[in-house]
Design a protein around this motif. Structure first.
Motif, short mmCIF file in Angstrom:
data_model
loop_
_atom_site.label_atom_id
_atom_site.label_comp_id
_atom_site.label_asym_id
_atom_site.label_seq_id
_atom_site.Cartn_x
_atom_site.Cartn_y
_atom_site.Cartn_z
N VAL A 166 222.93 40.14 -32.90
CA VAL A 166 222.13 40.93 -33.35
C VAL A 166 222.09 41.11 -34.98
N GLU A 167 221.07 40.72 -35.63
CA GLU A 167 221.31 40.57 -37.11
C GLU A 167 221.70 41.99 -37.75
N LYS A 168 222.72 41.84 -38.58
CA LYS A 168 223.30 42.99 -39.22
C LYS A 168 222.23 43.89 -39.87
N GLY A 169 221.09 43.32 -40.39
CA GLY A 169 220.07 43.90 -41.01
C GLY A 169 219.39 45.14 -40.20
N GLN A 170 219.55 45.03 -38.74
CA GLN A 170 219.01 45.99 -37.96
C GLN A 170 219.86 47.06 -38.00
N GLU A 172 221.91 48.09 -40.41
CA GLU A 172 221.58 48.54 -41.80
C GLU A 172 220.26 49.54 -42.12
N ALA A 173 219.53 48.92 -41.41
CA ALA A 173 218.17 49.72 -41.54
C ALA A 173 218.13 50.80 -40.84
N ALA A 174 218.81 50.97 -39.79
CA ALA A 174 218.97 52.12 -38.93
C ALA A 174 220.00 53.14 -39.52
N GLN A 175 220.75 52.62 -40.01
CA GLN A 175 221.77 53.85 -40.75
C GLN A 175 221.36 54.34 -41.96
N SER A 176 220.24 53.14 -42.41
CA SER A 176 219.71 53.75 -43.79
C SER A 176 218.55 54.88 -43.53
N LEU A 177 218.27 54.96 -42.30
CA LEU A 177 217.28 55.92 -41.77
C LEU A 177 217.99 57.49 -41.34
N GLY A 178 219.47 57.28 -41.37
CA GLY A 178 220.14 58.47 -41.27
C GLY A 178 220.56 58.38 -39.63
N VAL A 188 219.59 50.79 -31.07
CA VAL A 188 219.04 49.63 -31.98
C VAL A 188 219.89 48.43 -31.52
N VAL A 189 220.99 48.24 -31.15
CA VAL A 189 221.91 47.10 -31.14
C VAL A 189 221.90 46.68 -29.89
N LEU A 190 222.21 47.53 -28.82
CA LEU A 190 222.44 47.37 -27.40
C LEU A 190 221.16 46.75 -26.96
N PRO A 191 220.08 47.43 -26.97
CA PRO A 191 218.69 46.96 -26.46
C PRO A 191 218.30 45.46 -26.45
N GLN A 192 218.73 44.92 -27.83
CA GLN A 192 218.68 43.87 -28.35
C GLN A 192 219.53 42.76 -27.85
N ALA A 193 220.72 43.36 -27.74
CA ALA A 193 221.97 42.43 -27.33
C ALA A 193 221.47 42.12 -25.83
N LEU A 194 221.38 43.01 -25.17
CA LEU A 194 221.16 43.00 -23.42
C LEU A 194 220.28 42.02 -23.30
#
Length: 286
Positions: A166-170, A172-178, A188-194
């Motif tokens: 999964v792209e690291k930008g995903q 980083e974007a989620a963490q930038s939203l708090g 964010v990560v697990l649904p895309q990874a699955l």
């Protein structure tokens, strides 16, 4: 500017002479295989293994019912092992990616240990070693628990590869939203990874189905054990195991085709999402 086909990037396209060589080699190999099949059939016929009465037995309704119970036993062991091994593998993958040293070390040790030993050895441990220490399980669990232990390790690596893909930008974007690290991983990560590893999980299910053939070691009534019992009564060794092999090929072929379908479908969805983002970016720039 025209783009070069991906095949030409990977290897040089053969010229006329190369294509002739490949064609001749293909014909030679095909003829060799045909000759080998003819020799094998001739040897079987010489030993009376192709006589119709030795194969007519397998067309009887009782045989189909008998083998159907073996197929049910195979799926029962395979699916239950998958229900436990896949979530356990996901936990091991998350443990390998954690920054907590103790959890990371335990998960790495588990994965590397069970990836390094054959499942037959684990089955023998549950069959011969553990009963002497008072742990004597039912024959079903003597097969299924080793399947869970060994396949949880291999499945963990599948999940870990999917998470890292999964792209690291995903994140980083989620963490930038708090969002916290746990929320980012879970939402964010697990649904895309699955979604990425789903075809590989079906391939792992094929591996589990093949591992269930070790049920004969503990006398669990799966497909292979049914075939072994049948040969002891009919003495049709070649015919019985040929039919059993065909059944396994059909089962694995169906699972493999399903994995390929899901992978192609996932690729089309990913391409569609990328195309939508490109069109949105172009519209925004305009």
């Amino acid at each position: 500017m025209s783009t070069q086909p991906s095949q030409r990037i990977l290897f040089d396209e053969p010229g006329p002479r190369g294509r002739r060589t490949i064609a001749l080699a293909t014909v030679a190999v095909a003829l060799l295989i045909i000759a080998l099949v003819i020799v094998v059939l001739a040897q079987l016929d010489a030993h009376d293994q192709l006589e119709p009465q030795k194969w007519f037995f397998f067309t009887q309704p009782g045989f189909a019912t008998y083998m159907a119970y073996g197929i049910v036993g195979t799926f029962r062991a395979t699916l239950v092992a998958a229900v436990f091994a896949f979530p356990f593998g996901l936990l091991l993958a998350l443990g390998r990616l954690t920054r907590q040293p103790l959890v990371h070390a335990v998960c790495v040790g588990w994965v590397e240990f069970f990836r390094s030993i054959p499942m037959l050895l684990v089955v023998y441990a549950f069959l011969l070693a553990l009963p002497s220490y008072g742990l004597n399980l039912d024959i079903y669990w003597k097969l299924v628990i080793p399947m869970i232990l060994v396949n949880s390790a291999t499945t963990a690596e599948v999940f870990r590869a999917g998470i890292l893909a999964v792209e690291k930008g995903q994140s980083e974007a989620a963490q930038s939203l708090g969002m916290s690290a746990r929320m980012t991983m879970a939402l964010v990560v697990l649904p895309q990874a699955l979604r990425l590893v789903l075809p590989n999980l079906l391939t792992q299910l094929v591996s589990l189905l093949k591992d269930s053939t070790l049920g004969y070691v503990v006398s669990y009534p799966e497909l292979m054990e049914r075939g072994r019992i049948l040969t002891s009564y009919t003495h049709y060794l070649l015919q019985t195991y040929t039919i059993v092999a065909v059944i396994y090929v059909l089962l694995n072929f169906g699972l493999t085709r399903l994995a390929g379908y899901l992978q192609s479908r996932g690729n089309r969805k990913s391409a569609g999402h990328r195309g939508s983002r490109t069109e949105l970016a172009a519209t925004t720039m305009a």
